[in-house]
Design a protein around this motif. Structure first.
Motif, PDB file in Angstrom:
ATOM      1  N   PHE A 117      -3.083  -3.390   3.214  1.00  0.00           N
ATOM      2  CA  PHE A 117      -3.949  -2.236   3.428  1.00  0.00           C
ATOM      3  C   PHE A 117      -3.501  -1.029   2.593  1.00  0.00           C
ATOM      4  CE2 PHE A 117      -0.621  -1.924   6.617  1.00  0.00           C
ATOM      5  CZ  PHE A 117      -0.213  -0.605   6.494  1.00  0.00           C
ATOM      6  N   GLN A 118      -2.390  -1.178   1.875  1.00  0.00           N
ATOM      7  CA  GLN A 118      -1.907  -0.080   1.048  1.00  0.00           C
ATOM      8  C   GLN A 118      -2.446  -0.208  -0.377  1.00  0.00           C
ATOM      9  OE1 GLN A 118       2.338  -0.511   1.784  1.00  0.00           O
ATOM     10  NE2 GLN A 118       2.345   1.444   2.868  1.00  0.00           N
ATOM     11  N   ALA A 119      -1.651  -0.782  -1.286  1.00  0.00           N
ATOM     12  CA  ALA A 119      -2.044  -0.652  -2.681  1.00  0.00           C
ATOM     13  C   ALA A 119      -1.761  -1.854  -3.566  1.00  0.00           C
ATOM     14  CB  ALA A 119      -1.331   0.576  -3.256  1.00  0.00           C
ATOM     15  N   PRO A 120      -1.940  -3.089  -3.095  1.00  0.00           N
ATOM     16  CA  PRO A 120      -1.658  -4.197  -4.016  1.00  0.00           C
ATOM     17  C   PRO A 120      -2.547  -4.173  -5.258  1.00  0.00           C
ATOM     18  CG  PRO A 120      -2.639  -5.029  -1.974  1.00  0.00           C
ATOM     19  CD  PRO A 120      -2.332  -3.578  -1.772  1.00  0.00           C
ATOM     20  N   GLY A 121      -3.789  -3.777  -5.118  1.00  0.00           N
ATOM     21  CA  GLY A 121      -4.691  -3.692  -6.267  1.00  0.00           C
ATOM     22  C   GLY A 121      -4.243  -2.633  -7.267  1.00  0.00           C
ATOM     23  N   PHE A 122      -3.776  -1.503  -6.770  1.00  0.00           N
ATOM     24  CA  PHE A 122      -3.255  -0.446  -7.645  1.00  0.00           C
ATOM     25  C   PHE A 122      -2.104  -0.978  -8.485  1.00  0.00           C
ATOM     26  CE2 PHE A 122       0.244   2.634  -8.036  1.00  0.00           C
ATOM     27  CZ  PHE A 122      -0.318   3.531  -8.922  1.00  0.00           C
ATOM     28  N   TYR A 123      -1.170  -1.674  -7.844  1.00  0.00           N
ATOM     29  CA  TYR A 123       0.006  -2.158  -8.571  1.00  0.00           C
ATOM     30  C   TYR A 123      -0.351  -3.251  -9.581  1.00  0.00           C
ATOM     31  CZ  TYR A 123       2.756   0.609  -5.348  1.00  0.00           C
ATOM     32  OH  TYR A 123       3.292   1.657  -4.640  1.00  0.00           O
ATOM     33  N   THR A 124      -1.287  -4.132  -9.233  1.00  0.00           N
ATOM     34  CA  THR A 124      -1.666  -5.155 -10.221  1.00  0.00           C
ATOM     35  C   THR A 124      -2.354  -4.498 -11.428  1.00  0.00           C
ATOM     36  OG1 THR A 124      -3.708  -5.686  -9.021  1.00  0.00           O
ATOM     37  CG2 THR A 124      -1.768  -7.070  -8.582  1.00  0.00           C
ATOM     38  N   ARG A 125      -3.105  -3.430 -11.200  1.00  0.00           N
ATOM     39  CA  ARG A 125      -3.715  -2.702 -12.326  1.00  0.00           C
ATOM     40  C   ARG A 125      -2.655  -2.014 -13.190  1.00  0.00           C
ATOM     41  NH1 ARG A 125      -7.219  -1.548  -8.185  1.00  0.00           N
ATOM     42  NH2 ARG A 125      -6.450   0.577  -7.921  1.00  0.00           N
ATOM     43  N   GLN A 126      -1.486  -1.765 -12.620  1.00  0.00           N
ATOM     44  CA  GLN A 126      -0.387  -1.147 -13.366  1.00  0.00           C
ATOM     45  C   GLN A 126       0.483  -2.196 -14.061  1.00  0.00           C
ATOM     46  OE1 GLN A 126      -0.524   2.228 -13.502  1.00  0.00           O
ATOM     47  NE2 GLN A 126      -2.293   1.898 -12.175  1.00  0.00           N
ATOM     48  N   GLY A 127       0.070  -3.468 -13.992  1.00  0.00           N
ATOM     49  CA  GLY A 127       0.800  -4.522 -14.689  1.00  0.00           C
ATOM     50  C   GLY A 127       1.765  -5.316 -13.835  1.00  0.00           C
ATOM     51  N   TYR A 128       1.759  -5.075 -12.545  1.00  0.00           N
ATOM     52  CA  TYR A 128       2.640  -5.820 -11.639  1.00  0.00           C
ATOM     53  C   TYR A 128       1.995  -7.150 -11.266  1.00  0.00           C
ATOM     54  CZ  TYR A 128       5.808  -1.917 -11.070  1.00  0.00           C
ATOM     55  OH  TYR A 128       6.737  -0.938 -11.316  1.00  0.00           O
TER      56      TYR A 128
END
Length: 151
Positions: A117-128
């Motif tokens: 519910f936090q930010a897995p999508g944000f981090y994958t967009r940052q290359g994670y």
């Protein structure tokens, strides 16, 4: 056959915790040539790495708290105030931490944990990349561990 009596104790004991940490570290260093080679070097220490963003009033708008260890950046906390989300501040915090970890501390990789519910999508967009998912941690929530190669 020799029988020994043991007593289990469950109270919080900081002195025993520290002793346990020391003994585990010694055991790990004995068993791992990699960890043994780190002993006594700057890379052995956890070094705090913090990045802050303040708004025009000097109020905390966002921040990142992590540390570096060996060649890794570990991001513990990343937060942006709701009033400032969607402006790229989270990306700026993460990029700055990664840059400092790589250029000033020789880090070649980063890792972090986040909930579904936090930010897995944000981090994958940052290359994670997601390397682990633990369902029901806590119950009803999935925790993700993500990593990224730096540089």
């Amino acid at each position: 056959m020799v029988c020994r009596m043991f007593r289990l104790e469950t109270e919080v004991d900081k002195a025993r915790r520290d002793l346990l940490r020391t003994r585990l570290r010694e055991t790990n260093s004995t068993l791992s040539p990699v960890l043994r080679a780190l002993r006594g070097t700057p890379a052995e220490e956890h070094r705090p790495l913090h990045v802050w963003i303040m708004d025009e009033d000097g109020t905390l708008a966002g921040g990142l708290v992590g540390y570096t260890w060996t060649a890794w950046l570990h991001v513990n906390l990343l937060w942006v105030d709701g009033r400032h989300r969607g402006r790229g501040l989270g990306s700026r915090l993460l990029t700055e931490a990664e840059h400092r970890a790589a250029t000033e501390r020789g880090c070649t990789a980063a890792r972090l944990e986040t909930w579904d519910f936090q930010a897995p999508g944000f981090y994958t967009r940052q290359g994670y990349t997601v390397v682990c998912a633990i369902e029901d941690y806590p119950p009803g929530v999935t925790e993700y561990t993500l990593t990224k190669r730096l540089g």
